[in-house]
Design an enzyme around this catalytic site. Sequence first.
Site, PDB file in Angstrom:
ATOM      1  N   MET A 164       1.965   7.093   5.271  1.00  0.00           N
ATOM      2  CA  MET A 164       1.219   6.226   6.172  1.00  0.00           C
ATOM      3  C   MET A 164       2.143   5.825   7.313  1.00  0.00           C
ATOM      4  O   MET A 164       3.134   5.121   7.106  1.00  0.00           O
ATOM      5  CB  MET A 164       0.737   4.981   5.408  1.00  0.00           C
ATOM      6  CG  MET A 164      -0.017   3.986   6.240  1.00  0.00           C
ATOM      7  SD  MET A 164      -0.848   2.712   5.246  1.00  0.00           S
ATOM      8  CE  MET A 164       0.530   1.944   4.412  1.00  0.00           C
ATOM      9  N   TYR A 441       6.450  -5.538   2.732  1.00  0.00           N
ATOM     10  CA  TYR A 441       5.718  -4.390   3.281  1.00  0.00           C
ATOM     11  C   TYR A 441       4.233  -4.443   2.942  1.00  0.00           C
ATOM     12  O   TYR A 441       3.774  -5.274   2.174  1.00  0.00           O
ATOM     13  CB  TYR A 441       6.342  -3.054   2.907  1.00  0.00           C
ATOM     14  CG  TYR A 441       6.554  -2.666   1.452  1.00  0.00           C
ATOM     15  CD1 TYR A 441       6.002  -3.355   0.387  1.00  0.00           C
ATOM     16  CD2 TYR A 441       7.343  -1.544   1.157  1.00  0.00           C
ATOM     17  CE1 TYR A 441       6.203  -2.949  -0.913  1.00  0.00           C
ATOM     18  CE2 TYR A 441       7.549  -1.127  -0.145  1.00  0.00           C
ATOM     19  CZ  TYR A 441       6.983  -1.840  -1.175  1.00  0.00           C
ATOM     20  OH  TYR A 441       7.190  -1.423  -2.466  1.00  0.00           O
ATOM     21  N   GLU A 442       3.479  -3.558   3.600  1.00  0.00           N
ATOM     22  CA  GLU A 442       2.011  -3.541   3.533  1.00  0.00           C
ATOM     23  C   GLU A 442       1.403  -4.855   4.010  1.00  0.00           C
ATOM     24  O   GLU A 442       0.388  -5.310   3.486  1.00  0.00           O
ATOM     25  CB  GLU A 442       1.529  -3.206   2.113  1.00  0.00           C
ATOM     26  CG  GLU A 442       2.015  -1.876   1.587  1.00  0.00           C
ATOM     27  CD  GLU A 442       1.733  -0.720   2.525  1.00  0.00           C
ATOM     28  OE1 GLU A 442       0.775  -0.809   3.326  1.00  0.00           O
ATOM     29  OE2 GLU A 442       2.475   0.272   2.496  1.00  0.00           O
ATOM     30  N   GLY A 443       2.003  -5.449   5.021  1.00  0.00           N
ATOM     31  CA  GLY A 443       1.528  -6.721   5.550  1.00  0.00           C
ATOM     32  C   GLY A 443       2.229  -7.852   4.842  1.00  0.00           C
ATOM     33  O   GLY A 443       2.009  -8.080   3.650  1.00  0.00           O
TER      34      GLY A 443
END
Length: 590
Positions: A164, A441-443
């Site tokens: 991603m 991570y991932e927001g």
Amino acid sequence: MPEFNAPVRDMRFVLHEVFDAPALWARLPALAETVDASTADAILEEAAKVTGQLIAPLNRSGDEEGAQWHAGQVSTPAGFKQAYATYIEGGWVGLSGNDQFGGMGMPKMLAVQFEEMLYGANSSFALYSALSSGACLAIDAHASEALKSLYLPPMYEGRWAGSMCLTEAHAGTDLGIIRTRAEPKADGSFSISGSKIFITGGEQDLTENIIHLVLAKLPDAPAGPKGISLFLVPKICVNADGSLAEANAVTCGSIEHKMGIKASATCVMNFDGASGWLIGEAHKGLAAMFTMMNYERLSIGIQGIGCAQASYQSAVAYARERIQNRAPTGAVAKDKIADPIIVHPDVRRMLLSMKSMTEGGRAFASYVGQQLDLAKFSDDAQERQDAQSLVALLTPVAKAFFTDTGLESCIHGQQVLGGHGYIREWGQEQLVRDVRIAQIYEGTNGIQALDLLGRKVVMDKGVALRQFTAEIRTFADQPNVTYSAQLLDAVERLENLSDWLQERADSNRNEIGAASVEYLHLFGYVAYAYLWARMAHVAESKRTEDETFYGAKIATAQFYFSRMLPRILSLEHSIRAGSESLYGLNAEQF
């Protein structure tokens, strides 16, 4: 390094006894002929063997060796490549993937249990397949039939991986300012140019190809997030028959040297006119990418649970064996010179905090998985819509609360071991380092909190929140629910606080940001209270069948309601203090 043993008995309790998942699967046509209780149990048992015997033994050595970069190539630590080959033989990458393209089509309720095992065994190893699973989900949901047919089968098989590619050096949370460009080509493909950072598994030696999902802007893109498009960019180009062609213009410029998850390659990826294909509609790529991002947010939340479970196992084993001092009430192990430290109140406080939060998180993850299954497979339109509303509401809670409390639990586990928790031999210090990234991570968890309060509660006018609290009230109003009064009080506090914040936000925009993290934590504790009340209700009805297991559930529920849930009182007090105190200093005074 202590062994990791997946908590299969507890997972079965959650799936079969608390949620009666087999009955749910039986009434969903797409799952009725795919999975039942015996199938689920067989998968859990096999998953426990794979994670405990194949993957967990590589955790410490992988951390010590780390991923290595040389001249654009990345090598994973010794043993990873062989273990990954065995891992994909079992079809684990495609466990919940679309069976039309080679996935196993298993329900998300089962997949979340497997993901917990993976992260508990080896977070670095887990990330390689987690990104692949998420990429498959986005491709399946938004790509053309031609792209799905070409790319999904080898990705579900595990021969190809996914990545991603969102973040750029200057653009993290604010993706609207990305600079990666996409130029249309005559054959319908696009030329992708730009650089992305922090790309998990962007380059590795486990698979023969890597399929990058890349956010970029077309020449006519409007400014901001509404101008982002999503592209599929393979490391190696693919012929129409699925065979590999020439290398694409995609290179790994370097990998990061990190605090933890060292065996996971975190890459700088350069796209120099690489061939890519549009996924979904032009300028609507962020919405398409959110399909993958939301999957990864739940997955990374589960990393917090998995690491906490591994830390708990090690801490309990140590506390039972380590002897120091006598119990406050007198000698317990009278044949020894001291008692095991598990007799001491503060050690028990830490262990029970870990146990109650990890088991509560496991149940909550399964609850979110249940809603995902309903949203995907139910043939009732209203049920699908209701489930999707709950998924949207609860995903930021799962990501942030699982990982905030997961770090807290791993620190407790380290503390139980004292000085031995700080050295490498026992594995606790690695768990603290590995789980720390999950809050980032991932927001980041602060962003998750803003999403929950600002978008999912305030902007939604509390509609989804009331749907969730109504379900809790319905359960609490049943006869013989032991913790009914405490649960209803917690729900009322959550509702009243939400209404108060709604009013405050109308006149002061700082209120949402000032309250959001404490609000998410308060929400999490209330949600766990609901799940613990349900677990206790089941355990009380079955206590005579297995006093050891069900008695432990009942005692842990009592600890949760008496020692953990009261945290909402201080959180509420902090929130109601308002935002004013945050702005008492100007920038120069910090």
